[in-house]
Write a protein that holds these residues in place. Structure first.
Motif, PDB file in Angstrom:
ATOM      1  N   VAL A  47       0.945  -1.301   0.738  1.00  0.00           N
ATOM      2  CA  VAL A  47      -0.163  -0.284   0.022  1.00  0.00           C
ATOM      3  C   VAL A  47       0.659   1.522   0.071  1.00  0.00           C
ATOM      4  O   VAL A  47       2.032   1.185   0.208  1.00  0.00           O
ATOM      5  CB  VAL A  47      -0.684   0.012   1.413  1.00  0.00           C
ATOM      6  CG1 VAL A  47      -1.746   1.373   1.271  1.00  0.00           C
ATOM      7  CG2 VAL A  47      -2.327  -1.102   1.435  1.00  0.00           C
ATOM      8  N   SER A  48       0.361   2.152  -0.756  1.00  0.00           N
ATOM      9  CA  SER A  48       1.464   3.205  -0.591  1.00  0.00           C
ATOM     10  C   SER A  48       0.910   4.183   0.012  1.00  0.00           C
ATOM     11  O   SER A  48      -0.520   4.362   0.302  1.00  0.00           O
ATOM     12  CB  SER A  48       1.474   4.047  -1.526  1.00  0.00           C
ATOM     13  OG  SER A  48       0.488   4.417  -3.082  1.00  0.00           O
ATOM     14  N   ILE A  49       0.767   5.188   0.738  1.00  0.00           N
ATOM     15  CA  ILE A  49       0.218   6.983   1.698  1.00  0.00           C
ATOM     16  C   ILE A  49       0.571   7.739   0.548  1.00  0.00           C
ATOM     17  O   ILE A  49       1.793   8.311   0.714  1.00  0.00           O
ATOM     18  CB  ILE A  49       0.853   6.372   3.033  1.00  0.00           C
ATOM     19  CG1 ILE A  49       0.941   5.266   3.954  1.00  0.00           C
ATOM     20  CG2 ILE A  49       0.325   8.043   3.422  1.00  0.00           C
ATOM     21  CD1 ILE A  49       1.494   5.313   4.836  1.00  0.00           C
ATOM     22  N   SER A  50      -0.064   8.531   0.452  1.00  0.00           N
ATOM     23  CA  SER A  50      -0.610  10.156   0.047  1.00  0.00           C
ATOM     24  C   SER A  50      -1.056  11.148   1.281  1.00  0.00           C
ATOM     25  O   SER A  50      -1.693  11.045   2.055  1.00  0.00           O
ATOM     26  CB  SER A  50      -1.021  10.406  -1.231  1.00  0.00           C
ATOM     27  OG  SER A  50      -1.690  11.554  -1.705  1.00  0.00           O
ATOM     28  N   PHE A  51       0.224  12.037   1.236  1.00  0.00           N
ATOM     29  CA  PHE A  51      -0.032  12.725   2.261  1.00  0.00           C
ATOM     30  C   PHE A  51      -0.278  14.392   1.579  1.00  0.00           C
ATOM     31  O   PHE A  51       0.133  15.065   0.980  1.00  0.00           O
ATOM     32  CB  PHE A  51       0.869  13.459   3.705  1.00  0.00           C
ATOM     33  CG  PHE A  51       0.725  13.911   4.172  1.00  0.00           C
ATOM     34  CD1 PHE A  51       0.019  13.785   5.358  1.00  0.00           C
ATOM     35  CD2 PHE A  51       1.675  15.332   4.392  1.00  0.00           C
ATOM     36  CE1 PHE A  51      -0.365  14.786   6.640  1.00  0.00           C
ATOM     37  CE2 PHE A  51       1.282  15.978   5.651  1.00  0.00           C
ATOM     38  CZ  PHE A  51       0.311  15.908   6.427  1.00  0.00           C
TER      39      PHE A  51
END
Length: 179
Positions: A47-51
């Motif tokens: 999973v990737s995290i976008s902030f």
């Protein structure tokens, strides 16, 4: 077992903080740090995290807010899918501040959404994945209530979930800002 023990210790910290020790802090900075600390775990889960967001000053207990945001991001990672994305966004909306954690994961059946913050509740998706204690989102509810933060969830099964924290109108109390 270790996760459950940590949740119980956090509940004890809430009770210990009965006077609601609050400081002004930059929610953007705190949430960005949580996301950075979760990137390796997210990567392992595929999973990737976008902030995204903007600087936003709120009053809160740094340790309890860190725990609250961490639990929400961790849930969004765990209940996601291979190649999924967790989005975390911090925004000022007039005199309020919101933090939204959303994902495009497995979602929650509509009939279960009202119960997700109940102690010990593990929905059908949680039971299917195994290992859920039903304490994580219960802890989030307790933390939000203690810090007087509105907590709302929207979810569509097989499309993901979105949890919004809405912080109360800014206080005029003076205190130092923690970054």
């Amino acid at each position: 077992l270790l996760s459950m023990i940590e949740d119980i210790l956090c509940l004890a910290q809430i009770e210990e903080d009965s006077e609601r020790t609050l400081v002004k802090l930059n929610l953007y900075t705190l949430a960005r740090g949580v996301c950075a600390s979760m990137r390796e775990f997210a990567h392992k889960e595929g999973v990737s995290i976008s902030f995204t967001g903007e600087n936003a000053i709120v009053e809160g207990n740094v340790n309890l807010l860190h725990e609250l945001i961490s639990n929400l991001v961790e849930n969004a990672i765990i209940y996601n899918r291979e190649g999924g994305v967790v989005d975390v966004d911090v925004r000022e909306n007039g005199d309020k501040v919101s933090l939204v954690v959303s994902d495009n994961g497995i979602g929650i059946p509509a009939q279960e959404v009202p119960r997700v913050f109940d102690r010990g509740f593990t929905g059908s998706n949680g039971r299917a994945r195994g290992g859920s204690t039903g304490m994580g989102l219960y802890l989030c509810r307790k933390l939000a209530d203690h810090l007087e933060i509105q907590l709302d969830m929207k979810s569509v099964e097989s499309q993901g979930a979105s949890v919004t924290l809405t912080f109360p109108a800014k206080s005029t109390k003076s205190s130092s800002i923690q970054h």
